[in-house]
Design a protein around this motif. Structure first.
Motif, mmCIF file in Angstrom:
data_model
loop_
_atom_site.group_PDB
_atom_site.id
_atom_site.type_symbol
_atom_site.label_atom_id
_atom_site.label_comp_id
_atom_site.label_asym_id
_atom_site.label_seq_id
_atom_site.Cartn_x
_atom_site.Cartn_y
_atom_site.Cartn_z
ATOM 1 N N VAL A 16 0.837 -1.199 0.000
ATOM 2 C CA VAL A 16 0.000 0.000 0.000
ATOM 3 C C VAL A 16 0.873 1.251 0.000
ATOM 4 O O VAL A 16 0.570 2.235 -0.696
ATOM 5 N N SER A 17 1.957 1.220 0.783
ATOM 6 C CA SER A 17 2.859 2.380 0.827
ATOM 7 C C SER A 17 3.461 2.658 -0.546
ATOM 8 O O SER A 17 3.583 3.814 -0.973
ATOM 9 N N GLU A 18 3.835 1.582 -1.240
ATOM 10 C CA GLU A 18 4.421 1.746 -2.572
ATOM 11 C C GLU A 18 3.405 2.332 -3.559
ATOM 12 O O GLU A 18 3.738 3.208 -4.372
ATOM 13 N N GLU A 19 2.169 1.880 -3.474
ATOM 14 C CA GLU A 19 1.134 2.392 -4.367
ATOM 15 C C GLU A 19 0.744 3.826 -4.011
ATOM 16 O O GLU A 19 0.248 4.566 -4.875
ATOM 17 N N ASP A 24 -8.648 12.160 -1.261
ATOM 18 C CA ASP A 24 -9.606 11.272 -1.923
ATOM 19 C C ASP A 24 -8.905 10.041 -2.503
ATOM 20 O O ASP A 24 -9.420 8.921 -2.418
ATOM 21 N N ALA A 25 -7.731 10.247 -3.082
ATOM 22 C CA ALA A 25 -7.000 9.122 -3.669
ATOM 23 C C ALA A 25 -6.536 8.136 -2.590
ATOM 24 O O ALA A 25 -6.615 6.916 -2.777
ATOM 25 N N ILE A 26 -6.043 8.653 -1.469
ATOM 26 C CA ILE A 26 -5.615 7.783 -0.365
ATOM 27 C C ILE A 26 -6.803 7.016 0.191
ATOM 28 O O ILE A 26 -6.714 5.808 0.494
ATOM 29 N N ALA A 27 -7.940 7.695 0.344
ATOM 30 C CA ALA A 27 -9.138 7.024 0.862
ATOM 31 C C ALA A 27 -9.573 5.898 -0.069
ATOM 32 O O ALA A 27 -9.918 4.794 0.377
ATOM 33 N N ASN A 28 -9.568 6.155 -1.387
ATOM 34 C CA ASN A 28 -9.943 5.117 -2.356
ATOM 35 C C ASN A 28 -8.969 3.945 -2.326
ATOM 36 O O ASN A 28 -9.369 2.773 -2.392
ATOM 37 N N LEU A 29 -7.675 4.262 -2.212
ATOM 38 C CA LEU A 29 -6.661 3.203 -2.182
ATOM 39 C C LEU A 29 -6.818 2.309 -0.955
ATOM 40 O O LEU A 29 -6.828 1.074 -1.059
ATOM 41 N N LEU A 30 -6.949 2.911 0.220
ATOM 42 C CA LEU A 30 -7.093 2.127 1.449
ATOM 43 C C LEU A 30 -8.386 1.338 1.450
ATOM 44 O O LEU A 30 -8.428 0.192 1.925
ATOM 45 N N GLU A 83 -9.981 0.087 -1.122
ATOM 46 C CA GLU A 83 -9.891 -1.048 -2.049
ATOM 47 C C GLU A 83 -8.902 -2.110 -1.573
ATOM 48 O O GLU A 83 -9.154 -3.304 -1.689
ATOM 49 N N ARG A 84 -7.769 -1.692 -1.026
ATOM 50 C CA ARG A 84 -6.702 -2.640 -0.701
ATOM 51 C C ARG A 84 -6.892 -3.325 0.646
ATOM 52 O O ARG A 84 -6.470 -4.458 0.824
ATOM 53 N N LEU A 85 -7.522 -2.641 1.600
ATOM 54 C CA LEU A 85 -7.651 -3.205 2.940
ATOM 55 C C LEU A 85 -8.952 -3.965 3.152
ATOM 56 O O LEU A 85 -9.159 -4.558 4.209
#
Length: 284
Positions: free
Chosen positions: A224-227, A242-248, A250-252
């Motif tokens: 996740v850190s790399e992405e 918004d991008a961090i919220a979407n990433l977390l 989806e990934r978590l």
């Protein structure tokens, strides 16, 4: 001898199954990776006390050289001798928690068996106390790893049964024939040694499972850190949030996420918009 061996392995199987189910409790699995603290000691003692009670009632009583409890041992009269299976729990408590936990569980097991009764109750109380000390010392001076290897537990697992039988032969030699003690003693020693090794293996399995979960979580953090690194190149805070919220989200694989700076909400994902909105204050 073989009938006694079968009955003892049957009781041990029930005890080990209960022990395995206890290690499935997530909170107790998490404790395996913590350093020994007062809270950890308290929880270990409570768990081992519970197993001591269960193993005591799964023990096998003999009267007139015959098994008298085909199911659970509820009470023991003055004519009974009991092959107490709680010695396994005392040994594991000493190997796992050291002298303090081993002695505490040994004393508790002896006192609990005194309440049940039986002509060998005082003898067993002495044996339980000695077993707790011996295995606590083994943990301190011989086995200094956090987890004891099953092979070591097997090689030392004969000690509890041997101590109990030795004290019975010394103080109750006139009550039971040497042939009877041999026919029940050999299976008892074998069963206790085997059960101690399997019990240790169960703890190893729980320990490795918790370790694997930690490794997977750590790898996920790195991924996740790399992405997330390219996201920090975005121009505005809203775009980054918004991008961090979407990433977390989806990934978590979580139900919802709120990102806030101090008490101000700056981004949400998967959250009911009527509850949390960007720009509002966090609700306590």
């Amino acid at each position: 001898m073989f009938s006694n061996l079968f009955v003892q392995f049957e009781r041990i199987g029930l005890l080990l199954m209960i022990a395995f189910l206890i290690t499935r409790i997530p909170f107790l699995k998490t404790l395996l990776y913590r350093q020994f603290q007062s809270q950890s000691y308290s929880i270990y003692i409570v768990v081992f006390m519970l197993l001591t009670i269960i193993s005591t009632h799964l023990s096998i009583g003999f009267s007139n050289e015959q098994i008298v409890n085909r199911y659970l041992l509820i009470t023991a009269d003055d004519e009974m001798i009991v092959l107490n299976l709680s010695v396994i729990v005392i040994a594991i408590a000493g190997l796992w928690g050291g002298i303090f936990v081993g002695v505490m569980i040994g004393l508790f097991s002896g006192i609990y068996y005194l309440i049940i009764g039986g002509q060998d109750s005082i003898i067993f109380t002495i044996a339980a106390f000695l077993i707790g000390i011996i295995y606590g010392l083994l943990r301190k001076y011989l086995f200094k790893e956090q987890l004891i290897r099953p092979i070591y537990a097997f090689l030392t697992g004969f000690i509890p049964a041997f101590i109990c039988l030795l004290l019975i032969m010394i103080f109750m030699n006139n009550e039971f024939s040497s042939t009877f003690l041999f026919s029940v003693g050999i299976p008892y020693i074998l069963v206790v040694g085997t059960a101690t090794s399997i019990f240790t293996s169960i703890i190893h399995i729980a320990f490795k499972e918790e370790g694997n979960e930690i490794v997977l979580a750590t790898n996920q953090v790195f991924e996740v850190s790399e992405e997330a690194l390219p996201i920090f190149k975005y121009n505005t805070r809203k775009e980054r949030s918004d991008a961090i919220a979407n990433l977390l989200y989806e990934r978590l694989n979580i139900s919802g996420i709120v990102i806030a700076k101090e008490d101000e909400i700056i981004a949400t994902k998967g959250i009911n918009p009527n509850l949390y909105k960007p720009g509002e204050r966090l609700k306590s």
